[in-house]
Design a protein around this motif. Structure first.
Motif, PDB file in Angstrom:
ATOM      1  N   GLU A  80       0.828  -1.202   0.000  1.00 24.09           N
ATOM      2  CA  GLU A  80       0.000   0.000   0.000  1.00 24.09           C
ATOM      3  C   GLU A  80       0.867   1.259   0.000  1.00 24.09           C
ATOM      4  O   GLU A  80       0.565   2.244  -0.687  1.00 24.09           O
ATOM      5  CB  GLU A  80      -0.931  -0.012   1.213  1.00 24.09           C
ATOM      6  N   ALA A  81       1.953   1.219   0.754  1.00 29.38           N
ATOM      7  CA  ALA A  81       2.844   2.376   0.812  1.00 29.38           C
ATOM      8  C   ALA A  81       3.501   2.648  -0.532  1.00 29.38           C
ATOM      9  O   ALA A  81       3.640   3.799  -0.962  1.00 29.38           O
ATOM     10  CB  ALA A  81       3.914   2.167   1.882  1.00 29.38           C
ATOM     11  N   LEU A  82       3.904   1.577  -1.232  1.00 24.19           N
ATOM     12  CA  LEU A  82       4.505   1.748  -2.548  1.00 24.19           C
ATOM     13  C   LEU A  82       3.500   2.358  -3.517  1.00 24.19           C
ATOM     14  O   LEU A  82       3.846   3.267  -4.296  1.00 24.19           O
ATOM     15  CB  LEU A  82       5.004   0.404  -3.089  1.00 24.19           C
ATOM     16  N   ALA A  83       2.259   1.897  -3.477  1.00 24.15           N
ATOM     17  CA  ALA A  83       1.239   2.456  -4.362  1.00 24.15           C
ATOM     18  C   ALA A  83       1.041   3.946  -4.094  1.00 24.15           C
ATOM     19  O   ALA A  83       0.912   4.743  -5.039  1.00 24.15           O
ATOM     20  CB  ALA A  83      -0.076   1.704  -4.194  1.00 24.15           C
ATOM     21  N   GLU A  85       3.255   6.091  -2.784  1.00 26.38           N
ATOM     22  CA  GLU A  85       4.444   6.821  -3.211  1.00 26.38           C
ATOM     23  C   GLU A  85       4.492   6.943  -4.727  1.00 26.38           C
ATOM     24  O   GLU A  85       4.858   7.992  -5.278  1.00 26.38           O
ATOM     25  CB  GLU A  85       5.701   6.123  -2.700  1.00 26.38           C
ATOM     26  N   LEU A  86       4.131   5.871  -5.394  1.00 29.89           N
ATOM     27  CA  LEU A  86       4.164   5.876  -6.847  1.00 29.89           C
ATOM     28  C   LEU A  86       3.102   6.815  -7.409  1.00 29.89           C
ATOM     29  O   LEU A  86       3.386   7.618  -8.313  1.00 29.89           O
ATOM     30  CB  LEU A  86       3.938   4.447  -7.359  1.00 29.89           C
ATOM     31  N   ALA A  87       1.899   6.758  -6.856  1.00 30.36           N
ATOM     32  CA  ALA A  87       0.828   7.635  -7.329  1.00 30.36           C
ATOM     33  C   ALA A  87       1.201   9.104  -7.162  1.00 30.36           C
ATOM     34  O   ALA A  87       0.856   9.941  -8.002  1.00 30.36           O
ATOM     35  CB  ALA A  87      -0.469   7.326  -6.582  1.00 30.36           C
ATOM     36  N   GLN A  96      -4.587   5.120  -9.734  1.00 29.20           N
ATOM     37  CA  GLN A  96      -4.768   3.870  -8.996  1.00 29.20           C
ATOM     38  C   GLN A  96      -3.821   2.840  -9.606  1.00 29.20           C
ATOM     39  O   GLN A  96      -3.711   2.741 -10.834  1.00 29.20           O
ATOM     40  CB  GLN A  96      -6.209   3.388  -9.073  1.00 29.20           C
ATOM     41  N   ILE A  97      -3.176   2.053  -8.761  1.00 27.31           N
ATOM     42  CA  ILE A  97      -2.046   1.225  -9.182  1.00 27.31           C
ATOM     43  C   ILE A  97      -2.366  -0.257  -9.035  1.00 27.31           C
ATOM     44  O   ILE A  97      -2.821  -0.706  -7.975  1.00 27.31           O
ATOM     45  CB  ILE A  97      -0.789   1.533  -8.344  1.00 27.31           C
ATOM     46  N   GLU A 328      13.135   5.733  -2.837  1.00 25.79           N
ATOM     47  CA  GLU A 328      13.759   6.559  -1.795  1.00 25.79           C
ATOM     48  C   GLU A 328      15.138   7.044  -2.233  1.00 25.79           C
ATOM     49  O   GLU A 328      15.492   8.213  -2.046  1.00 25.79           O
ATOM     50  CB  GLU A 328      13.881   5.751  -0.501  1.00 25.79           C
ATOM     51  N   ILE A 329      15.921   6.159  -2.826  1.00 31.48           N
ATOM     52  CA  ILE A 329      17.260   6.532  -3.288  1.00 31.48           C
ATOM     53  C   ILE A 329      17.157   7.547  -4.425  1.00 31.48           C
ATOM     54  O   ILE A 329      17.933   8.512  -4.479  1.00 31.48           O
ATOM     55  CB  ILE A 329      18.048   5.285  -3.720  1.00 31.48           C
TER      56      ILE A 329
END
Length: 450
Positions: A80-83, A85-87, A96-97, A328-329
């Protein structure tokens, strides 16, 4: 006896090189020889090899939860966190991912999501997809239908017509322009051809237009200025969605966050991503759709009882953890800005090869480029087969540089985003020696008039 079926390989030739380890922008073969990895593997190892933070992120997540699925409402925080951040970073409003495992399955999923959406709004006939000549969008059955490279279609009996895949022109001015035609007139003609295709097929039968902002496997085609603005106007007028395949161009590769930004292609309705999402440390892909499309699909899933699409490894927690660390990098180390600077330097250095007797065109943006090798400068003709390109690829390898032969006799260049200016100089030096060797070969075989 080797029981492995090798991907995208002459199956009678088998293995020709064993890569044992990598460090930074270099890889090492079984004999310990060092190579500058000028292709980022397959356009994907953006942060290079043996990146300790990505390895640690994978190990930490494995120690906590090595795997859990996301079917039936089960979830995990890292996915959920990746979605989220990506959005937040996509050039789309409120995306929506959906997560998958590769660029091919991301595009496969895109086809299914389009069908689901248009069925839900009562337009089942609106299912055709316009893809361009020389496109590459993957090799699953559906995504290979979007692809338009003969080697990926020959012998596979792909259901191109059944899936309603249409073809329009590749925006390659070097090969596609008529005698005396300006770039502006070339774009005018391509747009007229697209309009004619839409009129012929019926806009009410066409769901989307899919494009790589800059192509990869077809030879790194960079469309002329103004191309996407004109295309987007046509699509908007005919109520056809714009689908950006950012599998290669996404995440800093072209000198901007995403290829649609660098190419001024506007906001996509659908985006597909993979490769540099995790710097290729673990397989993960993403298919993003605008909120208004998702809301319709969500209502349809309630009616049907379930949204019946998903993979065992959709949102794999370890892959998601590595992707989060990769993002993050990118942010922390300002990797995209650094890549834009190094990309400008790479393009300026490659430009010198325009005077080489064997080079017909140098094209690219940021840290992706191609040199097209031709039998006669100025004629805009290709070699009849891939022998010269294959020789050039091997000549580079002999010099300790890994590049890739694409589109017959073009050499693709796509180094990691962390490549330094000194390493670009090294790449250019090795490439120069390789081109001279290739020129001597082509002349000795009577293949080149230069």
């Amino acid at each position: 006896m080797n029981h492995l079926i090798y991907p995208t390989t002459n199956l009678q030739s088998g293995a020709s090189m064993y890569i044992e380890r990598g460090e930074g922008v270099y890889v090492y073969d079984a004999d310990g020889r060092q190579y500058l990895e000028g292709m980022s593997g397959l356009w994907c190892t953006s942060l290079g090899y043996n990146q300790p933070e990505l390895i640690e992120a994978a190990a930490e997540q494995m120690s906590k939860m090595s795997y859990t699925h996301m079917f039936g409402g089960k979830s995990h925080r890292v996915g959920e966190a990746l979605a989220e951040e990506l959005a937040a970073m996509l050039p789309m409003r409120d995306a929506q991912i959906f997560f998958g495992n590769s660029g091919s399955d991301a595009n496969d999923s895109g086809i299914k999501l389009l069908h689901y959406y248009f069925n839900a709004i009562g337009k089942p006939q609106k299912r055709k997809i316009i893809a361009r000549d020389r496109a590459y969008h993957g090799v699953t059955v559906a995504s290979a239908c979007l692809t338009a490279l003969p080697i990926n279609q020959t012998g596979f009996d792909l259901p191109v017509d059944a899936l309603g895949i249409l073809r329009t022109d590749a925006p390659h001015y070097y090969h596609g322009a008529l005698d005396g035609e300006t770039e502006s007139a070339f774009v005018d003609r391509l747009c007229a051809n697209l309009e004619a295709l839409i009129e012929r097929e019926g806009a009410d039968t066409i769901a989307a237009f899919i494009a790589e902002p800059i192509t990869g496997a077809s030879g790194v085609i960079v469309p002329p200025a103004g191309y996407y603005a004109r295309i987007r106007e046509i699509l908007a007028r005919h109520d056809i969605l714009f689908w950006a395949d950012e599998v290669i161009t996404g995440f800093g590769r072209t000198g901007a966050d995403f290829g649609v930004v660098s190419q001024q292609a506007g906001e996509p309705d659908i985006m597909t991503m993979a490769k540099q999402l995790s710097s290729a440390y673990l397989p993960i892909s993403a298919t993003a759709v605008k909120r208004e499309l998702f809301d319709v699909m969500a209502a349809a899933s309630a009616k049907h009882g379930v949204f019946g699409h998903g993979y065992t490894y959709s949102g794999h927690p370890v892959a998601c953890a590595v992707a989060r660390k990769t993002l993050e990098i990118y942010r922390r180390d300002d990797i995209f800005a650094q890549a834009a600077e190094r990309g400008a330097y790479l393009q300026s250095q490659l430009a010198a090869f325009r005077d080489h007797p064997l080079v017909g065109e140098v094209r690219g943006a940021g840290l992706i480029a191609a040199l097209e090798l031709v039998p006669q400068k100025g004629a805009r003709q290709s070699f009849p087969d891939g022998r010269v390109g294959a020789f050039a690829q091997q000549a580079c390898q002999d010099e300790g540089l890994i590049l890739r032969q694409v589109a017959g006799s073009s050499l693709a260049v796509c180094p990691p985003l962390i490549t330094t200016s000194a390493q670009i100089d090294e790449l250019i030096g090795k490439l120069s020696l390789s081109l001279d060797k290739t020129l001597a070969f082509a002349r000795s075989e009577g293949l080149c008039n230069g």
